[in-house]
Design a protein around this motif. Structure first.
Motif, short mmCIF file in Angstrom:
data_model
loop_
_atom_site.label_atom_id
_atom_site.label_comp_id
_atom_site.label_asym_id
_atom_site.label_seq_id
_atom_site.Cartn_x
_atom_site.Cartn_y
_atom_site.Cartn_z
N LEU A 244 56.16 -13.72 106.78
CA LEU A 244 55.04 -12.78 106.76
C LEU A 244 54.94 -11.98 108.06
O LEU A 244 54.43 -10.86 108.06
CB LEU A 244 53.73 -13.52 106.49
CG LEU A 244 53.56 -14.01 105.04
CD1 LEU A 244 52.30 -14.85 104.91
CD2 LEU A 244 53.53 -12.85 104.06
N ASP A 245 55.42 -12.54 109.18
CA ASP A 245 55.41 -11.81 110.44
C ASP A 245 56.72 -11.07 110.69
O ASP A 245 56.92 -10.49 111.77
CB ASP A 245 55.11 -12.75 111.62
CG ASP A 245 56.14 -13.86 111.76
OD1 ASP A 245 57.13 -13.90 110.99
OD2 ASP A 245 55.96 -14.72 112.66
N SER A 246 57.62 -11.11 109.71
CA SER A 246 58.92 -10.41 109.77
C SER A 246 59.85 -10.93 110.86
O SER A 246 60.86 -10.30 111.17
CB SER A 246 58.73 -8.90 109.95
OG SER A 246 57.89 -8.36 108.96
N ALA A 247 59.54 -12.09 111.43
CA ALA A 247 60.37 -12.65 112.51
C ALA A 247 61.63 -13.30 111.97
O ALA A 247 62.66 -13.35 112.65
CB ALA A 247 59.57 -13.66 113.33
N TYR A 248 61.58 -13.81 110.73
CA TYR A 248 62.71 -14.51 110.13
C TYR A 248 62.99 -14.00 108.73
O TYR A 248 62.15 -13.35 108.11
CB TYR A 248 62.45 -16.02 110.10
CG TYR A 248 62.36 -16.66 111.45
CD1 TYR A 248 63.50 -17.06 112.14
CD2 TYR A 248 61.12 -16.83 112.08
CE1 TYR A 248 63.41 -17.63 113.40
CE2 TYR A 248 61.03 -17.40 113.34
CZ TYR A 248 62.18 -17.79 113.99
OH TYR A 248 62.10 -18.34 115.25
N VAL A 334 61.25 -23.14 115.76
CA VAL A 334 61.27 -21.71 116.10
C VAL A 334 61.79 -21.47 117.51
O VAL A 334 61.75 -20.34 118.00
CB VAL A 334 59.87 -21.09 115.94
CG1 VAL A 334 59.41 -21.14 114.50
CG2 VAL A 334 58.86 -21.77 116.86
N ASP A 335 62.32 -22.51 118.15
CA ASP A 335 62.84 -22.34 119.52
C ASP A 335 64.31 -21.95 119.55
O ASP A 335 64.91 -21.83 120.62
CB ASP A 335 62.62 -23.61 120.35
CG ASP A 335 63.37 -24.82 119.77
OD1 ASP A 335 64.13 -24.65 118.78
OD2 ASP A 335 63.18 -25.94 120.29
N GLY A 336 64.90 -21.75 118.36
CA GLY A 336 66.30 -21.35 118.31
C GLY A 336 67.28 -22.50 118.37
O GLY A 336 68.49 -22.28 118.41
N SER A 337 66.79 -23.73 118.33
CA SER A 337 67.68 -24.89 118.42
C SER A 337 68.45 -25.13 117.13
O SER A 337 69.44 -25.85 117.12
CB SER A 337 66.87 -26.14 118.77
OG SER A 337 65.94 -26.45 117.73
#
Length: 360
Positions: A244-248, A334-337
């Protein structure tokens, strides 16, 4: 993507989430079923419409659009039926001369996709036809409509192979559509197989029939924002969905894998360990497209060759629903791990009705 109209016992087709992914609907051998996404609960079972091949929710409102299909249809597949669940009755029908392949609906608009034409209607307060758009042959009913109330943007395959057309479908804009040049984006070399807009209509994601790459474009500038590699082998993509925030963005395919990509924080995506072998600025030869690509930050498996739709129920939670009734809920970091953990598995087709009320 075209809906499957031949049902198997204990299976579902036309799996669709609503605008905020808070609930989803499907067509089964007994009619239309609607579920709350998280927590998983069956909210409604509608048998009065017969079996259907297409179902579309309008948010969490009482309006549902369907097209008949399957083993016990009550209408032709060229009729769009609008069901008001608060009144438990059909309130409107749109009849066409060809099979309906897709429907998109929000309070202001209904979009109906036919094999070579798209019809656009005002929905509320009353249904009125706004325009008809001729398209290239689109037998899979490929299109998407921005669900934001302030942006009436529609995307569908353009006449040029591999391109998509962006069309503003407000009543004011459609009055000038015939006299203006179409706005297109050259997305792929192969035919477009699937498109998806983010919730604000700022980005459009596309993939071709090859299914190896997903490209994301800015809808205003029509510029490439990101290119993600799902894999090296061709695949049929079942769904593409933005958070919904378009981040993923998540992608499901017939390989039985759901891939997760970072749109706004691309450094989270994986890269090949061989990427440094290709000199910066060089063509890199045959290996370059693979070693320089952005690969999924995380992934998980679902039943192979089982049509699956995946979406974000929250910023860091993905839910995948499958035609065999499988329900997967995964939490990712969400930290990219790349850390991702299965939180829940269930079968939504085996749930007892959890609420008799029309409150989905």
């Amino acid at each position: 993507m075209a809906s499957v109209s031949n049902f198997k016992i204990g299976s579902a087709s036309a799996l669709k989430f609503n605008k905020d992914f808070g609930c989803f609907a499907c067509c089964t051998e007994s009619g239309v079923q609607i579920f709350n996404t998280d927590p998983l609960q069956e909210k409604r079972k509608i048998s009065e419409l017969g079996t259907c091949s297409i179902v579309q929710l309008m948010g969490r409102s009482n309006f549902i659009a369907v097209v008949s299909g399957g083993k016990a249809p009550i209408l032709e597949d060229s009729v769009v039926t609008i069901w008001d669940d608060a009144k438990s009755k059909i309130v409107s029908q749109l009849k066409f001369n060809e099979p309906v392949l897709n429907i998109k609906m929000k309070p202001s608009l209904i979009v109906v996709v036919l094999p070579t034409r798209i019809h656009i209607f005002q929905f509320l307060p009353e249904i009125q036809k706004l325009a008809s758009i001729d398209t290239k042959e689109n037998l899979s009913g490929i299109c998407d409509l921005c669900m934001d109330s302030g942006k009436d943007l529609l995307v569908f395959p353009a006449h040029r192979v591999g391109s998509v057309q962006l069309l503003t479908v407000s009543a004011a804009a459609l009055s000038h559509v015939v006299s203006t040049a179409p706005v297109t984006v050259a997305a792929h070399k192969n035919p477009v197989a699937i498109v998806a807009l983010d919730s604000a209509g700022s980005y459009v994601a596309t993939a071709s029939t090859k299914g190896t790459l997903v490209r994301v474009f800015d809808t205003t500038q029509r510029s490439l924002v990101a290119e993600f590699r799902r894999g090296a082998d061709s695949a049929t993509l079942y769904s593409i969905s933005f958070s919904l925030d378009s981040a993923y963005l998540c992608v499901s395919s017939d390989k039985g894998t759901v891939h997760l990509f970072a749109v706004k924080h691309p450094l989270q995506n994986r890269r090949s360990n061989l990427r440094h072998v290709v000199p910066q600025g060089s063509s890199g030869g045959i290996l370059a497209p693979y070693v320089t690509s952005q690969w999924a930050v995380a992934s998980f498996t679902t039943p192979a060759e089982c049509p699956t739709t995946a979406a974000f129920s929250s910023h860091n939670t993905i839910v995948a629903i499958c035609s065999d009734g499988s329900y997967f809920k995964y939490i990712f970091s969400v930290d990219g791990s790349g850390l991702i953990k299965r939180e829940m598995y269930d079968n939504f087709l085996q749930l007892a009705l959890s609420s008799p009320e029309n409150d989905f």
